[in-house]
Design a protein around this motif. Structure first.
Motif, PDB file in Angstrom:
ATOM      1  N   LEU A 142      44.013  30.731  35.024  1.00 48.51           N
ATOM      2  CA  LEU A 142      45.045  31.732  34.773  1.00 48.51           C
ATOM      3  C   LEU A 142      44.357  33.092  34.766  1.00 48.51           C
ATOM      4  O   LEU A 142      43.467  33.349  33.964  1.00 48.51           O
ATOM      5  N   LEU A 143      44.766  33.963  35.724  1.00 48.17           N
ATOM      6  CA  LEU A 143      44.170  35.289  35.844  1.00 48.17           C
ATOM      7  C   LEU A 143      45.093  36.336  35.264  1.00 48.17           C
ATOM      8  O   LEU A 143      46.291  36.345  35.548  1.00 48.17           O
ATOM      9  N   LYS A 144      44.528  37.231  34.487  1.00 46.56           N
ATOM     10  CA  LYS A 144      45.274  38.382  34.008  1.00 46.56           C
ATOM     11  C   LYS A 144      44.992  39.504  35.006  1.00 46.56           C
ATOM     12  O   LYS A 144      43.858  39.966  35.136  1.00 46.56           O
ATOM     13  N   VAL A 145      46.053  39.924  35.716  1.00 46.39           N
ATOM     14  CA  VAL A 145      45.875  40.865  36.805  1.00 46.39           C
ATOM     15  C   VAL A 145      46.032  42.302  36.322  1.00 46.39           C
ATOM     16  O   VAL A 145      45.146  43.132  36.506  1.00 46.39           O
ATOM     17  N   ASP A 146      47.162  42.618  35.702  1.00 43.73           N
ATOM     18  CA  ASP A 146      47.413  43.984  35.241  1.00 43.73           C
ATOM     19  C   ASP A 146      48.436  43.939  34.118  1.00 43.73           C
ATOM     20  O   ASP A 146      49.526  43.398  34.297  1.00 43.73           O
ATOM     21  N   GLY A 147      48.108  44.503  32.990  1.00 40.44           N
ATOM     22  CA  GLY A 147      49.036  44.496  31.870  1.00 40.44           C
ATOM     23  C   GLY A 147      49.366  43.083  31.437  1.00 40.44           C
ATOM     24  O   GLY A 147      48.494  42.319  31.055  1.00 40.44           O
ATOM     25  N   ASP A 148      50.665  42.725  31.510  1.00 36.81           N
ATOM     26  CA  ASP A 148      51.107  41.379  31.142  1.00 36.81           C
ATOM     27  C   ASP A 148      51.249  40.453  32.343  1.00 36.81           C
ATOM     28  O   ASP A 148      51.758  39.347  32.207  1.00 36.81           O
ATOM     29  N   VAL A 149      50.828  40.891  33.508  1.00 31.52           N
ATOM     30  CA  VAL A 149      50.963  40.081  34.730  1.00 31.52           C
ATOM     31  C   VAL A 149      49.847  39.048  34.775  1.00 31.52           C
ATOM     32  O   VAL A 149      48.668  39.376  34.718  1.00 31.52           O
ATOM     33  N   LYS A 150      50.249  37.778  34.861  1.00 28.54           N
ATOM     34  CA  LYS A 150      49.288  36.683  34.932  1.00 28.54           C
ATOM     35  C   LYS A 150      49.617  35.805  36.126  1.00 28.54           C
ATOM     36  O   LYS A 150      50.784  35.546  36.415  1.00 28.54           O
ATOM     37  N   LEU A 151      48.586  35.342  36.816  1.00 31.57           N
ATOM     38  CA  LEU A 151      48.743  34.462  37.972  1.00 31.57           C
ATOM     39  C   LEU A 151      47.939  33.198  37.750  1.00 31.57           C
ATOM     40  O   LEU A 151      46.804  33.254  37.273  1.00 31.57           O
ATOM     41  N   ARG A 152      48.509  32.057  38.106  1.00 31.62           N
ATOM     42  CA  ARG A 152      47.769  30.805  38.060  1.00 31.62           C
ATOM     43  C   ARG A 152      47.316  30.502  39.489  1.00 31.62           C
ATOM     44  O   ARG A 152      48.112  30.420  40.400  1.00 31.62           O
ATOM     45  N   VAL A 153      46.011  30.390  39.658  1.00 34.70           N
ATOM     46  CA  VAL A 153      45.449  30.118  40.983  1.00 34.70           C
ATOM     47  C   VAL A 153      44.529  28.908  40.906  1.00 34.70           C
ATOM     48  O   VAL A 153      44.018  28.547  39.843  1.00 34.70           O
ATOM     49  N   ASP A 154      44.316  28.296  42.054  1.00 34.79           N
ATOM     50  CA  ASP A 154      43.395  27.172  42.160  1.00 34.79           C
ATOM     51  C   ASP A 154      41.963  27.699  42.082  1.00 34.79           C
ATOM     52  O   ASP A 154      41.672  28.792  42.569  1.00 34.79           O
ATOM     53  N   LYS A 155      41.057  26.937  41.489  1.00 36.92           N
ATOM     54  CA  LYS A 155      39.663  27.370  41.384  1.00 36.92           C
ATOM     55  C   LYS A 155      39.022  27.585  42.753  1.00 36.92           C
ATOM     56  O   LYS A 155      38.133  28.410  42.903  1.00 36.92           O
ATOM     57  N   GLN A 156      39.492  26.841  43.745  1.00 41.73           N
ATOM     58  CA  GLN A 156      38.925  26.961  45.080  1.00 41.73           C
ATOM     59  C   GLN A 156      39.196  28.335  45.698  1.00 41.73           C
ATOM     60  O   GLN A 156      38.544  28.717  46.660  1.00 41.73           O
ATOM     61  N   CYS A 157      40.161  29.077  45.157  1.00 42.45           N
ATOM     62  CA  CYS A 157      40.493  30.408  45.674  1.00 42.45           C
ATOM     63  C   CYS A 157      39.574  31.486  45.119  1.00 42.45           C
ATOM     64  O   CYS A 157      39.573  32.603  45.643  1.00 42.45           O
ATOM     65  N   LEU A 158      38.814  31.197  44.094  1.00 42.34           N
ATOM     66  CA  LEU A 158      37.927  32.194  43.514  1.00 42.34           C
ATOM     67  C   LEU A 158      36.632  32.247  44.309  1.00 42.34           C
ATOM     68  O   LEU A 158      35.983  31.233  44.523  1.00 42.34           O
ATOM     69  N   VAL A 159      36.279  33.457  44.757  1.00 35.74           N
ATOM     70  CA  VAL A 159      35.126  33.565  45.638  1.00 35.74           C
ATOM     71  C   VAL A 159      33.972  34.378  45.069  1.00 35.74           C
ATOM     72  O   VAL A 159      32.845  34.221  45.513  1.00 35.74           O
ATOM     73  N   ARG A 160      34.250  35.264  44.091  1.00 33.70           N
ATOM     74  CA  ARG A 160      33.153  36.109  43.634  1.00 33.70           C
ATOM     75  C   ARG A 160      33.412  36.653  42.242  1.00 33.70           C
ATOM     76  O   ARG A 160      34.538  36.881  41.849  1.00 33.70           O
ATOM     77  N   ASP A 161      32.330  36.883  41.524  1.00 32.54           N
ATOM     78  CA  ASP A 161      32.378  37.528  40.213  1.00 32.54           C
ATOM     79  C   ASP A 161      32.052  39.000  40.446  1.00 32.54           C
ATOM     80  O   ASP A 161      31.022  39.319  41.019  1.00 32.54           O
ATOM     81  N   TYR A 162      32.922  39.890  40.031  1.00 34.75           N
ATOM     82  CA  TYR A 162      32.675  41.300  40.298  1.00 34.75           C
ATOM     83  C   TYR A 162      32.262  42.087  39.064  1.00 34.75           C
ATOM     84  O   TYR A 162      32.101  43.302  39.128  1.00 34.75           O
ATOM     85  N   SER A 163      32.004  41.425  37.960  1.00 31.91           N
ATOM     86  CA  SER A 163      31.610  42.153  36.747  1.00 31.91           C
ATOM     87  C   SER A 163      30.230  42.796  36.909  1.00 31.91           C
ATOM     88  O   SER A 163      30.007  43.897  36.430  1.00 31.91           O
ATOM     89  N   GLU A 164      29.302  42.144  37.600  1.00 31.43           N
ATOM     90  CA  GLU A 164      27.969  42.735  37.808  1.00 31.43           C
ATOM     91  C   GLU A 164      28.033  43.911  38.759  1.00 31.43           C
ATOM     92  O   GLU A 164      27.323  44.886  38.605  1.00 31.43           O
ATOM     93  N   ALA A 165      28.907  43.874  39.753  1.00 35.69           N
ATOM     94  CA  ALA A 165      29.013  44.962  40.722  1.00 35.69           C
ATOM     95  C   ALA A 165      29.549  46.227  40.062  1.00 35.69           C
ATOM     96  O   ALA A 165      29.186  47.330  40.442  1.00 35.69           O
ATOM     97  N   GLN A 166      30.409  46.081  39.066  1.00 32.40           N
ATOM     98  CA  GLN A 166      30.962  47.248  38.376  1.00 32.40           C
ATOM     99  C   GLN A 166      29.942  47.911  37.479  1.00 32.40           C
ATOM    100  O   GLN A 166      29.982  49.110  37.277  1.00 32.40           O
ATOM    101  N   GLN A 167      29.033  47.160  36.917  1.00 32.52           N
ATOM    102  CA  GLN A 167      28.061  47.709  35.969  1.00 32.52           C
ATOM    103  C   GLN A 167      27.011  48.565  36.663  1.00 32.52           C
ATOM    104  O   GLN A 167      26.426  49.425  36.070  1.00 32.52           O
ATOM    105  N   GLN A 168      26.737  48.328  37.933  1.00 29.75           N
ATOM    106  CA  GLN A 168      25.692  49.050  38.639  1.00 29.75           C
ATOM    107  C   GLN A 168      26.092  50.411  39.082  1.00 29.75           C
ATOM    108  O   GLN A 168      26.967  50.985  39.196  1.00 29.75           O
TER     109      GLN A 168
END
Length: 107
Positions: free
Chosen positions: A81-107
């Protein structure tokens, strides 16, 4: 002329004795090169992606294959379950997740 001499003259000459071995050596070398440059890196990337998906936890920032950025709110066996914006949540399959972007934002 008899039939045997006609067949022997029309048949191609036999390859030298070492010709067959060098062909197999070249094929083996081509396979080894292809394995090192194509198959091995792809397997490594696939293992990293599987590890990323299995280690998901709440609060991770991820990107879906469709380009949706979100924060993981809940993890189940096959879905997230992904929290996209505000109260908007989407349920997606794990196979659809391709990358973690938390490290890219910190740099």
């Amino acid at each position: 002329m008899n039939i045997l001499t006609i067949v022997l003259q029309a048949a191609p000459q036999a390859a030298p004795a070492g010709g067959g071995i060098s062909l197999w050596i070249m094929l083996a070398l081509m396979f080894i090169v292809m394995w090192f440059f194509m198959i091995r890196p792809q397997r490594k990337q696939q293992k990293e992606l599987e590890k990323f998906r299995s280690e998901l936890k709440r609060g991770d920032k991820v990107i879906t294959s469709g380009g949706i950025y979100g924060t993981v709110d809940e993890v189940k066996e096959r879905t997230v379950l992904l929290k996209v914006d505000g109260d908007v949540k989407l349920r997606v399959d794990k196979q659809c997740l391709v990358r973690d972007y938390s490290e890219a934002q910190q740099q």
